[in-house]
Design a protein around this motif. Sequence first.
Motif, PDB file in Angstrom:
ATOM      1  N   PRO B  78      50.368  34.287  32.075  1.00 29.39           N
ATOM      2  CA  PRO B  78      51.491  34.161  33.396  1.00 29.39           C
ATOM      3  C   PRO B  78      49.827  34.479  34.711  1.00 29.39           C
ATOM      4  O   PRO B  78      50.433  33.500  36.120  1.00 29.39           O
ATOM      5  CB  PRO B  78      52.349  35.752  33.543  1.00 29.39           C
ATOM      6  CG  PRO B  78      51.939  36.104  32.454  1.00 29.39           C
ATOM      7  CD  PRO B  78      50.836  35.245  31.724  1.00 29.39           C
ATOM      8  N   HIS B  79      48.735  34.975  34.784  1.00 27.87           N
ATOM      9  CA  HIS B  79      48.289  34.988  36.372  1.00 27.87           C
ATOM     10  C   HIS B  79      47.889  33.327  36.062  1.00 27.87           C
ATOM     11  O   HIS B  79      47.262  33.209  36.865  1.00 27.87           O
ATOM     12  CB  HIS B  79      47.413  36.021  36.201  1.00 27.87           C
ATOM     13  CG  HIS B  79      46.438  35.981  35.109  1.00 27.87           C
ATOM     14  ND1 HIS B  79      45.997  36.828  33.854  1.00 27.87           N
ATOM     15  CD2 HIS B  79      44.489  35.566  34.895  1.00 27.87           C
ATOM     16  CE1 HIS B  79      45.529  36.173  33.183  1.00 27.87           C
ATOM     17  NE2 HIS B  79      44.558  35.181  33.714  1.00 27.87           N
ATOM     18  N   ALA B  82      50.626  30.994  37.521  1.00 29.17           N
ATOM     19  CA  ALA B  82      50.513  31.735  39.200  1.00 29.17           C
ATOM     20  C   ALA B  82      49.663  30.550  40.168  1.00 29.17           C
ATOM     21  O   ALA B  82      49.712  29.797  40.922  1.00 29.17           O
ATOM     22  CB  ALA B  82      50.431  32.847  39.879  1.00 29.17           C
ATOM     23  N   ARG B  83      48.698  30.227  39.061  1.00 29.54           N
ATOM     24  CA  ARG B  83      47.235  29.770  39.995  1.00 29.54           C
ATOM     25  C   ARG B  83      46.892  28.101  40.036  1.00 29.54           C
ATOM     26  O   ARG B  83      45.761  27.421  39.811  1.00 29.54           O
ATOM     27  CB  ARG B  83      45.579  30.918  39.565  1.00 29.54           C
ATOM     28  CG  ARG B  83      45.524  31.714  40.110  1.00 29.54           C
ATOM     29  CD  ARG B  83      44.864  32.723  39.210  1.00 29.54           C
ATOM     30  NE  ARG B  83      44.474  34.186  40.113  1.00 29.54           N
ATOM     31  CZ  ARG B  83      43.222  33.978  41.751  1.00 29.54           C
ATOM     32  NH1 ARG B  83      42.562  32.709  42.127  1.00 29.54           N
ATOM     33  NH2 ARG B  83      43.633  35.395  41.732  1.00 29.54           N
ATOM     34  N   TYR B  90      57.109  33.459  43.028  1.00 28.49           N
ATOM     35  CA  TYR B  90      58.017  33.668  42.427  1.00 28.49           C
ATOM     36  C   TYR B  90      58.519  35.238  43.359  1.00 28.49           C
ATOM     37  O   TYR B  90      57.910  36.352  43.453  1.00 28.49           O
ATOM     38  CB  TYR B  90      57.646  33.805  41.043  1.00 28.49           C
ATOM     39  CG  TYR B  90      59.219  34.820  40.234  1.00 28.49           C
ATOM     40  CD1 TYR B  90      60.498  34.523  40.284  1.00 28.49           C
ATOM     41  CD2 TYR B  90      58.754  36.073  39.720  1.00 28.49           C
ATOM     42  CE1 TYR B  90      61.097  35.164  39.325  1.00 28.49           C
ATOM     43  CE2 TYR B  90      59.755  36.542  39.192  1.00 28.49           C
ATOM     44  CZ  TYR B  90      60.815  35.679  38.811  1.00 28.49           C
ATOM     45  OH  TYR B  90      61.999  36.659  38.050  1.00 28.49           O
ATOM     46  N   PHE B  98      57.390  46.564  46.502  1.00 30.71           N
ATOM     47  CA  PHE B  98      56.257  47.870  45.871  1.00 30.71           C
ATOM     48  C   PHE B  98      56.892  48.458  45.913  1.00 30.71           C
ATOM     49  O   PHE B  98      56.101  48.377  47.784  1.00 30.71           O
ATOM     50  CB  PHE B  98      54.729  47.153  45.070  1.00 30.71           C
ATOM     51  CG  PHE B  98      54.672  46.080  44.077  1.00 30.71           C
ATOM     52  CD1 PHE B  98      55.049  46.929  43.029  1.00 30.71           C
ATOM     53  CD2 PHE B  98      54.403  44.894  45.184  1.00 30.71           C
ATOM     54  CE1 PHE B  98      54.951  45.282  42.006  1.00 30.71           C
ATOM     55  CE2 PHE B  98      54.019  43.517  43.932  1.00 30.71           C
ATOM     56  CZ  PHE B  98      54.058  44.125  41.752  1.00 30.71           C
ATOM     57  N   GLU B 105      51.683  45.932  52.725  1.00 30.61           N
ATOM     58  CA  GLU B 105      50.105  45.764  51.250  1.00 30.61           C
ATOM     59  C   GLU B 105      50.855  45.154  51.056  1.00 30.61           C
ATOM     60  O   GLU B 105      50.076  43.922  50.269  1.00 30.61           O
ATOM     61  CB  GLU B 105      49.929  47.471  51.569  1.00 30.61           C
ATOM     62  CG  GLU B 105      48.802  48.289  51.794  1.00 30.61           C
ATOM     63  CD  GLU B 105      49.285  49.838  51.634  1.00 30.61           C
ATOM     64  OE1 GLU B 105      47.979  50.377  51.320  1.00 30.61           O
ATOM     65  OE2 GLU B 105      49.803  50.257  50.248  1.00 30.61           O
ATOM     66  N   LEU B 109      48.961  41.520  49.647  1.00 27.15           N
ATOM     67  CA  LEU B 109      48.647  42.245  48.168  1.00 27.15           C
ATOM     68  C   LEU B 109      48.252  41.155  46.832  1.00 27.15           C
ATOM     69  O   LEU B 109      47.481  41.217  46.495  1.00 27.15           O
ATOM     70  CB  LEU B 109      49.891  42.584  47.433  1.00 27.15           C
ATOM     71  CG  LEU B 109      49.645  42.993  45.995  1.00 27.15           C
ATOM     72  CD1 LEU B 109      48.692  44.030  45.678  1.00 27.15           C
ATOM     73  CD2 LEU B 109      51.235  43.679  44.964  1.00 27.15           C
ATOM     74  N   LEU B 110      49.010  39.546  47.613  1.00 26.35           N
ATOM     75  CA  LEU B 110      48.906  38.352  46.530  1.00 26.35           C
ATOM     76  C   LEU B 110      47.686  37.754  47.019  1.00 26.35           C
ATOM     77  O   LEU B 110      46.938  37.554  47.802  1.00 26.35           O
ATOM     78  CB  LEU B 110      50.221  37.491  46.789  1.00 26.35           C
ATOM     79  CG  LEU B 110      50.993  38.033  45.938  1.00 26.35           C
ATOM     80  CD1 LEU B 110      51.318  39.425  46.537  1.00 26.35           C
ATOM     81  CD2 LEU B 110      52.086  36.855  46.011  1.00 26.35           C
ATOM     82  N   PRO B 111      46.445  37.464  46.035  1.00 24.69           N
ATOM     83  CA  PRO B 111      45.728  36.680  45.638  1.00 24.69           C
ATOM     84  C   PRO B 111      45.553  35.225  46.506  1.00 24.69           C
ATOM     85  O   PRO B 111      47.274  35.006  46.352  1.00 24.69           O
ATOM     86  CB  PRO B 111      44.841  36.620  44.180  1.00 24.69           C
ATOM     87  CG  PRO B 111      45.677  36.891  43.726  1.00 24.69           C
ATOM     88  CD  PRO B 111      46.667  37.888  43.864  1.00 24.69           C
ATOM     89  N   ILE B 113      46.606  31.614  45.924  1.00 22.14           N
ATOM     90  CA  ILE B 113      46.725  31.113  44.925  1.00 22.14           C
ATOM     91  C   ILE B 113      46.961  29.258  44.742  1.00 22.14           C
ATOM     92  O   ILE B 113      46.860  29.008  44.347  1.00 22.14           O
ATOM     93  CB  ILE B 113      48.559  31.501  43.857  1.00 22.14           C
ATOM     94  CG1 ILE B 113      49.084  31.313  45.132  1.00 22.14           C
ATOM     95  CG2 ILE B 113      48.035  32.965  43.499  1.00 22.14           C
ATOM     96  CD1 ILE B 113      50.266  31.920  44.091  1.00 22.14           C
ATOM     97  N   ARG B 153      55.143  36.763  51.614  1.00 23.77           N
ATOM     98  CA  ARG B 153      53.770  37.339  50.648  1.00 23.77           C
ATOM     99  C   ARG B 153      53.689  35.930  49.206  1.00 23.77           C
ATOM    100  O   ARG B 153      52.464  35.678  49.777  1.00 23.77           O
ATOM    101  CB  ARG B 153      54.409  38.038  49.808  1.00 23.77           C
ATOM    102  CG  ARG B 153      55.630  38.531  48.540  1.00 23.77           C
ATOM    103  CD  ARG B 153      55.057  39.847  47.559  1.00 23.77           C
ATOM    104  NE  ARG B 153      56.289  39.626  47.124  1.00 23.77           N
ATOM    105  CZ  ARG B 153      56.104  40.192  46.285  1.00 23.77           C
ATOM    106  NH1 ARG B 153      55.960  42.092  46.625  1.00 23.77           N
ATOM    107  NH2 ARG B 153      57.733  40.551  45.448  1.00 23.77           N
TER     108      ARG B 153
END
Lengths: 288, 240
Positions: B78-79, B82-83, B90, B98, B105, B109-111, B113, B153
């Motif tokens: 999955p990771h 996403a990238r 999503y 969260f 935060e 949070l998300l890097p 992508i 996000r």
Amino acid sequence: MIQALSGQLLLGLINGSFYALLSLGLAIIFGLLDVVNFAHGAQYMLGAFLAWMGLQYLGIGYWWALLLSPLVVGATGLVVERVFLRRLQGLDNLYGLLLTFGLALVIEGLFHHAFGNSGSPYPVPELLRGGFDLGFMYLPKYRAWVVVVSLGISLGSWFVIEKTPIGAYLRAGTENPRLLQAFGVNVPVMFMLTYGFGVALAGFAGVMAAPIYQVTPMMGSSLIMVVFAVVVIGGMGSILGSIVTGIGVGLVEGFTKFLWPEAANVVVFVLMAVVLLVRPAGLFGRQK
Amino acid sequence: MSAPSAAPILRIRDLQAFYGESHVLHGVDLDVAEGEVVTLLGRNGSGRTSTLKSILGLVGRRTGSIQVGGQETVGMAPHRIARLGIGVGYCPEERGIFASLTTEENLQLLPRIGAAGMPDAEIYDMFPNLLERRRSQGTRLSGGEQQMLAMARILRAGARLLLLDEITEGLAPVIVQALGRVVQQLKERGYTIVLVEQNFRFAAPLADRHYLLEHGRVVDTIEAGQLSGRMESLQEFLGV
Ligand SMILES: Nc1ncnc2c1ncn2[C@@H]1O[C@H](COP(=O)(O)OP(=O)(O)O)[C@@H](O)[C@H]1O
Ligand SMILES: [Mg+2]
């Protein structure tokens, strides 16, 4: 009278510092990986033994051991996660518990085989010999050091987890690792590093403990029972809870030793039973 | 933009998906070209959420072919999905905010992508509530605010292919309208969007094409232009 009490409380505080360091690592690992790491006591022992062996065979002193030993223990943790624990993901967490329990038996058995049952003393480093006379009691420097450093490491870990972006990953992963991974985070690597870190904390505690307790193959297995009780009392997976409960349980033990010495070894488990009856999720755990 | 002649950015063929033993998708086919908005329509349990989850590798197992930007993703973690080049973002049906993170935060949070992360200024321009509430715990936000956070996000992370699962569910009409404007803006900016919707009135004016799902299969495809002639049968299909 006051001397006896403060002596026992100090001992309790020191034990509590170790409980805090160890239960913190357990809580972090359980939170993210959902693994009850029964090898934690053996990894603590490994930390102490590496320090002792380093001194004995290689002439590596305490300060270097304090750095290197946790790194080595942490590295073994990375391997264990990658080779074993990763395969158990998605299965009931009983499997992880059994695996790490078996691992503990293997590690402790090997050291028992190689070094026997008797303890080996580890010298207090030069810089921390002696102590302070506080008037009502004598405080050995090394013990003060243990309390300060353990608290520092524990609170530092708490700060990183609760207040920084790295910690945000850990918290999010603890809540929902699948979703976090779908957002592009390499969660499998995060699992591995987290296990390594938690285990390194155990190794660190082991080095800290070496000059206080005897270094023996079984030093972790007696401690870990109490630490698991601490984790249950504090609430599985709660970081702050595990620190506060660790210190608290140490103090309660110390106080009991002063009041009623025979009860000191069981008071923790009585406390655990009461907490389980009244608040099954633990003092700091979220009630479901 | 809506001509499916361009090479699709998302191409799904004979997708089968499983949760453990249960087989929930039985051959889904669909194509989405870059810049298109398509919807997945169907009754509850028809497999719309599972289709989105399959694209991200969040189902138990999947077979068939899912290409994102020409790259095969069945079997990819999955990771990594996403990238992929375009950046896949999503919004889960349950929003996935969260609880142990603040609004800010959650947002940060998300890097990164994709190449084109939306700058914070634009994010807060599009979703002003998030700025006011940035210190609040993520799950303390209202349902509408949480939905905006879930959108914000992935935009900030730079996703250009958005998989949005029932973003209007349970929200007040004014908020649904606001979300409609957001999706319209994103479409104008060339984002590619797969929209799962119950609210057909929300989806109809936005979409270039509709895929109708039933029992884990695509049973019909309706282009936006054909919609007026098909309204009656569509309403019957959706049971509304
Ligand atoms: N985690 C799961 N485990 C087992 N079956 C599931 C799971 N999630 C969904 N399903 C089943 O898969 C089918 C499709 O569900 P879903 O994709 O959620 O449909 P939709 O989003 O269109 O309502 C349903 O029959 C549902 O019961
Ligand atoms: Mg759904």
